[in-house]
Design a protein around this motif. Structure first.
Motif, PDB file in Angstrom:
ATOM      1  N   UNK A   8       0.837  -1.195   0.000  1.00 24.43           N
ATOM      2  CA  UNK A   8       0.000   0.000   0.000  1.00 24.43           C
ATOM      3  C   UNK A   8       0.875   1.249   0.000  1.00 24.43           C
ATOM      4  N   UNK A   9       0.456   2.230  -0.754  1.00 20.45           N
ATOM      5  CA  UNK A   9       1.111   3.548  -0.769  1.00 20.45           C
ATOM      6  C   UNK A   9       0.655   4.319   0.459  1.00 20.45           C
ATOM      7  N   UNK A  10       1.606   4.694   1.334  1.00 27.67           N
ATOM      8  CA  UNK A  10       1.263   5.375   2.580  1.00 27.67           C
ATOM      9  C   UNK A  10       2.147   6.602   2.755  1.00 27.67           C
ATOM     10  N   UNK A  11       1.712   7.578   3.548  1.00 28.01           N
ATOM     11  CA  UNK A  11       2.541   8.766   3.804  1.00 28.01           C
ATOM     12  C   UNK A  11       3.830   8.402   4.514  1.00 28.01           C
ATOM     13  N   UNK A  12       4.919   9.040   4.122  1.00 29.73           N
ATOM     14  CA  UNK A  12       6.216   8.819   4.756  1.00 29.73           C
ATOM     15  C   UNK A  12       6.373   9.808   5.897  1.00 29.73           C
ATOM     16  N   UNK A  13       5.717   9.534   7.005  1.00 27.72           N
ATOM     17  CA  UNK A  13       5.747  10.438   8.152  1.00 27.72           C
ATOM     18  C   UNK A  13       6.993  10.154   8.981  1.00 27.72           C
ATOM     19  N   UNK A  14       7.934  11.099   8.984  1.00 27.45           N
ATOM     20  CA  UNK A  14       9.195  10.905   9.709  1.00 27.45           C
ATOM     21  C   UNK A  14       9.169  11.562  11.082  1.00 27.45           C
ATOM     22  N   UNK A  15       8.115  12.305  11.379  1.00 25.93           N
ATOM     23  CA  UNK A  15       8.014  12.961  12.686  1.00 25.93           C
ATOM     24  C   UNK A  15       6.588  12.788  13.193  1.00 25.93           C
ATOM     25  N   UNK A  16       6.073  13.757  13.899  1.00 24.33           N
ATOM     26  CA  UNK A  16       4.730  13.655  14.453  1.00 24.33           C
ATOM     27  C   UNK A  16       3.695  13.568  13.334  1.00 24.33           C
ATOM     28  N   UNK A  17       2.735  12.659  13.495  1.00 24.89           N
ATOM     29  CA  UNK A  17       1.679  12.478  12.502  1.00 24.89           C
ATOM     30  C   UNK A  17       0.582  13.505  12.747  1.00 24.89           C
ATOM     31  N   UNK A  18       0.107  14.121  11.656  1.00 26.35           N
ATOM     32  CA  UNK A  18      -0.979  15.094  11.734  1.00 26.35           C
ATOM     33  C   UNK A  18      -2.160  14.585  10.934  1.00 26.35           C
ATOM     34  N   UNK A  19      -3.351  14.681  11.508  1.00 25.68           N
ATOM     35  CA  UNK A  19      -4.553  14.239  10.811  1.00 25.68           C
ATOM     36  C   UNK A  19      -5.160  15.379  10.010  1.00 25.68           C
ATOM     37  N   UNK A  20      -5.974  15.018   9.032  1.00 24.25           N
ATOM     38  CA  UNK A  20      -6.725  16.014   8.278  1.00 24.25           C
ATOM     39  C   UNK A  20      -7.764  16.661   9.183  1.00 24.25           C
ATOM     40  N   UNK A  21      -8.355  17.758   8.733  1.00 30.29           N
ATOM     41  CA  UNK A  21      -9.311  18.487   9.562  1.00 30.29           C
ATOM     42  C   UNK A  21     -10.511  17.629   9.964  1.00 30.29           C
ATOM     43  N   UNK A  22     -10.920  16.690   9.090  1.00 32.98           N
ATOM     44  CA  UNK A  22     -12.063  15.838   9.425  1.00 32.98           C
ATOM     45  C   UNK A  22     -11.650  14.574  10.166  1.00 32.98           C
ATOM     46  N   UNK A  23     -10.334  14.427  10.457  1.00 31.27           N
ATOM     47  CA  UNK A  23      -9.814  13.283  11.205  1.00 31.27           C
ATOM     48  C   UNK A  23     -10.083  11.948  10.514  1.00 31.27           C
ATOM     49  N   UNK A  24     -10.213  11.974   9.186  1.00 27.62           N
ATOM     50  CA  UNK A  24     -10.469  10.750   8.439  1.00 27.62           C
ATOM     51  C   UNK A  24      -9.216  10.182   7.778  1.00 27.62           C
ATOM     52  N   UNK A  25      -8.123  10.899   7.858  1.00 28.32           N
ATOM     53  CA  UNK A  25      -6.899  10.423   7.235  1.00 28.32           C
ATOM     54  C   UNK A  25      -5.704  11.208   7.721  1.00 28.32           C
ATOM     55  N   UNK A  26      -4.522  10.806   7.238  1.00 28.45           N
ATOM     56  CA  UNK A  26      -3.282  11.484   7.598  1.00 28.45           C
ATOM     57  C   UNK A  26      -3.078  12.664   6.661  1.00 28.45           C
ATOM     58  N   UNK A  27      -2.724  13.809   7.226  1.00 25.95           N
ATOM     59  CA  UNK A  27      -2.467  15.012   6.424  1.00 25.95           C
ATOM     60  C   UNK A  27      -1.161  14.805   5.651  1.00 25.95           C
ATOM     61  N   UNK A  28      -1.268  14.774   4.328  1.00 27.87           N
ATOM     62  CA  UNK A  28      -0.106  14.463   3.487  1.00 27.87           C
ATOM     63  C   UNK A  28       0.421  15.674   2.724  1.00 27.87           C
ATOM     64  N   UNK A  29       0.020  16.875   3.122  1.00 20.68           N
ATOM     65  CA  UNK A  29       0.418  18.054   2.365  1.00 20.68           C
ATOM     66  C   UNK A  29       1.923  18.299   2.392  1.00 20.68           C
ATOM     67  N   UNK A  30       2.591  17.879   3.442  1.00 24.42           N
ATOM     68  CA  UNK A  30       4.014  18.204   3.582  1.00 24.42           C
ATOM     69  C   UNK A  30       4.881  16.956   3.724  1.00 24.42           C
ATOM     70  N   UNK A  31       4.391  15.811   3.252  1.00 24.47           N
ATOM     71  CA  UNK A  31       5.173  14.576   3.350  1.00 24.47           C
ATOM     72  C   UNK A  31       5.194  13.885   1.999  1.00 24.47           C
ATOM     73  N   UNK A  32       6.142  12.967   1.833  1.00 19.84           N
ATOM     74  CA  UNK A  32       6.189  12.132   0.641  1.00 19.84           C
ATOM     75  C   UNK A  32       5.430  10.837   0.882  1.00 19.84           C
TER      76      UNK A  32
END
Length: 260
Positions: A8-32
């Motif tokens: 599965x293609x998933x966000x490469x979160x190297x630090x603290x994980x941030x959720x989207x505003x609706x809390x339905x997914x991981x905020x991927x705006x600033x990650x690969x």
């Protein structure tokens, strides 16, 4: 041995994980993006199976067009072929993913490409779903072992079997199941290799089979994701030199490492 690995293609979160505003997914705006660590171990296990027993190893993903990047990474590690079920992964719940994979496995049944073993990551790195492997095995009517640290395939005249090791509440657990089977792999027991330069070049040119799901996804039914609170860390200075030995022994006794 024909092995199919699901990634599965998933966000490469190297630090603290941030959720989207609706809390339905991981905020991927600033990650690969990357592949889930458990699934990297599953890919490595599939490549090792080919090296030991022959046969083929294929990789599959259910995801958007951009997920082709993760398929290429698996091909660079030594997987022979790739299947891309092109779909909106946000619209697919665990049951939908299991159904899509089962359709691919079913389409290969009775052919030279018939699947003997399906490997998946124990859970996805973004949503933490632990369901796909079990739901897939239920659909196929195959045995399933979850949380596998390592395993080996045993071939015999009566048919192949899988001997798997996993962590249980009381220590290491041993499982023996017949093939075909489904295993969900947990990182720690298998070390993924780094793709070679020739492998990466070859992966860029390798054909990828595109598949369109033959059904409308039901979705995950997810209400929201929840981030557990960060655990505070504390440092206690026990002393210096030999004077710290009694305090160290007390700490080891408290955590159960040694007993009086």
């Amino acid at each position: 041995m024909n092995t199919l690995v699901c990634i599965k293609r998933v966000p490469a979160a190297s630090s603290a994980v941030t959720l989207t505003d609706d809390a339905m997914g991981v905020d991927t705006r600033h990650v690969g993006y990357t592949t889930s660590p458990h699934e990297e171990c599953a890919v490595e296990a599939a490549v090792q199976l080919v090296e030991t027993h022959g046969g083929t190893a294929a990789v599959l993903t259910v995801g958007p067009e951009d997920a082709l990047e993760q398929l290429r990474d698996a091909l660079a590690m030594g997987v022979r072929s790739a299947v891309h079920v092109v779909a909106d992964s946000d619209a697919f719940g665990p049951a939908d993913v299991a159904r899509a994979v089962a359709d691919v496995v079913g389409a290969r049944a009775g052919s030279d490409d018939a699947v003997d073993l399906v490997l998946l990551g124990n859970d996805a790195a973004d949503t933490g779903d632990f369901q796909v492997g079990i739901r897939l095995a239920y659909r196929l009517g195959w045995p399933v072992v979850t949380g596998v640290r390592s395993f080996q395939v045993i071939e015999s005249a009566e048919g192949g079997r899988v001997a798997a090791l996993g962590d249980g509440p009381d220590g290491v657990e041993h499982f023996d199941v017949p093939l075909p089977a489904v295993l969900t792999v947990k990182e720690g027991g298998i070390t993924p290799r780094y793709p070679s330069l020739p492998g990466r070049i070859k992966a860029k040119k390798a054909p990828v089979e595109n598949v369109t799901p033959g059904f409308e996804p039901a979705g995950s039914g997810r209400v929201r994701l929840h981030l557990p609170p960060e655990q505070p860390s504390q440092v206690q200075i026990l002393g210096e030199g030999a004077d710290a030995a009694p305090a160290l022994v007390d700490v080891l006794e408290q955590i159960g490492v040694v007993g009086r």
